[in-house]
Design an enzyme around this catalytic site. Structure first.
Site: not given
Ligand SMILES: O=P(O)(O)OC[C@H]1O[C@H](O[C@H]2O[C@H](CO)[C@@H](O)[C@H](O)[C@H]2O)[C@H](O)[C@@H](O)[C@@H]1O
Length: 278
Positions: A217, A34-36
């Site tokens: 997350d 995932d990124f953020d």
């Protein structure tokens, strides 16, 4: 879902032995992240996040290691996340998997595409309705949209949520659904597609003896954790999750990627069943 505090969910750092063994036994790795909140820390301003440079280097190292597939799977628009990550030669999924870029070609979910004009109309209506509420942001991502209230005064958050409900009712019809994330409401087309399905597609590109890995997350990452149930699902945070392991904070992602890269690099390559040299 497992409750993290005091339950059986192991910390990544306390489970190096078994994770290393799984990595070393695998013929290859499919590393999806995932990124953020995972590759980049959560920021007040949704436009601020930048990938941690060490994480970028580790994605490149994994990409170049041989017998690896690297993918970033994000809720952001595809073009946005690709630019923020800035690593060539890997796969990207944007808009929670509704946009998927593999081997340089992009596929957008066809039904989602048809709903993009509704998303646009809702965003326009919300821009007007929320203009007077400080700190509220609207991120039009094409096939989905995000309404940000992290910087909105607490007392105004219910007003924002009500305005979103009204706009969806007026312009969304039955085709648009709402989901919650970290201090956001997201609007997306009502199609049976999520990050987990995008991850399954990426994993299915590779032989069964490759190990699928997902790191994330947020609530939308849970479908991806379930998609790699036969691999390694690593949750960043302290909430409830279906993942196998956790790193409690975003800063723990770098050592985690680094360990995966190191263990894979140290793996002696088994000859391929088809006789082609690896
Ligand atoms: O799937 P992800 O890559 O984790 O994207 C999920 C959403 O991330 C972004 O919003 C979140 O991060 C912002 C910046 O740190 C933060 O301000 C916001 O409160 C978070 O919810 C992004 O703006 C969304 O479009 C993504 O869907």
């Amino acid at each position: 879902m497992s409750e993290v505090a005091g339950d059986s969910l192991e910390r990544f750092e306390d489970s190096h032995g078994e994770i290393r063994e799984a990595v070393e036994e695998a013929a290859g790795l499919v590393v999806c992240t995932d990124f953020d909140g995972t590759l980049a820390p959560i920021e007040e301003d949704p436009d601020a996040p930048e990938i941690d440079p060490e994480n970028r280097e580790l994605l490149e190292r994994l990409r170049d290691a041989g017998d690896t597939r690297v993918a970033v799977v994000s809720g952001r628009a595809l073009t946005d996340v690709r630019e923020r990550v800035g690593v060539e030669g890997i796969a990207y999924a944007g808009n929670h998997g509704l946009e998927l870029e593999r081997e340089g070609s992009v596929v957008v979910h066809p039904i989602a595409k048809r709903h993009a004009d509704r998303i646009e109309r809702i965003c326009e209506a919300l821009s007007e309705a929320l203009a007077g509420i400080d700190g509220t942001g609207i991120e039009d991502k094409g096939v989905t949209a995000t309404i940000h209230y992290r910087q909105t005064p607490d007392e105004a958050v219910p007003v924002v949520r009500e305005a979103v409900d009204d706009a969806v009712e007026r312009f969304g019809g039955s085709g648009i659904e709402k989901t919650d994330g970290k201090e956001i409401v997201e609007l997306r087309p009502e199609v049976r597609w999520h990050k987990g399905m995008a991850v399954s597609m990426l994993v299915d590109d590779h032989p069964d003896d490759w190990l699928p890995i997902y790191i994330g997350d947020d609530t939308t990452d849970e479908s991806a954790f379930r998609a790699v149930d036969d691999g390694l699902a690593i949750y960043v945070g302290t909430g409830e999750t279906d993942a196998h392991y956790r790193v409690p904070t975003q800063s723990g992602v770098t050592p985690c990627l680094s360990a995966l890269a190191e263990w894979h690099a140290g793996t002696e390559r088994r000859p391929r069943a088809d006789g082609i040299e690896r």
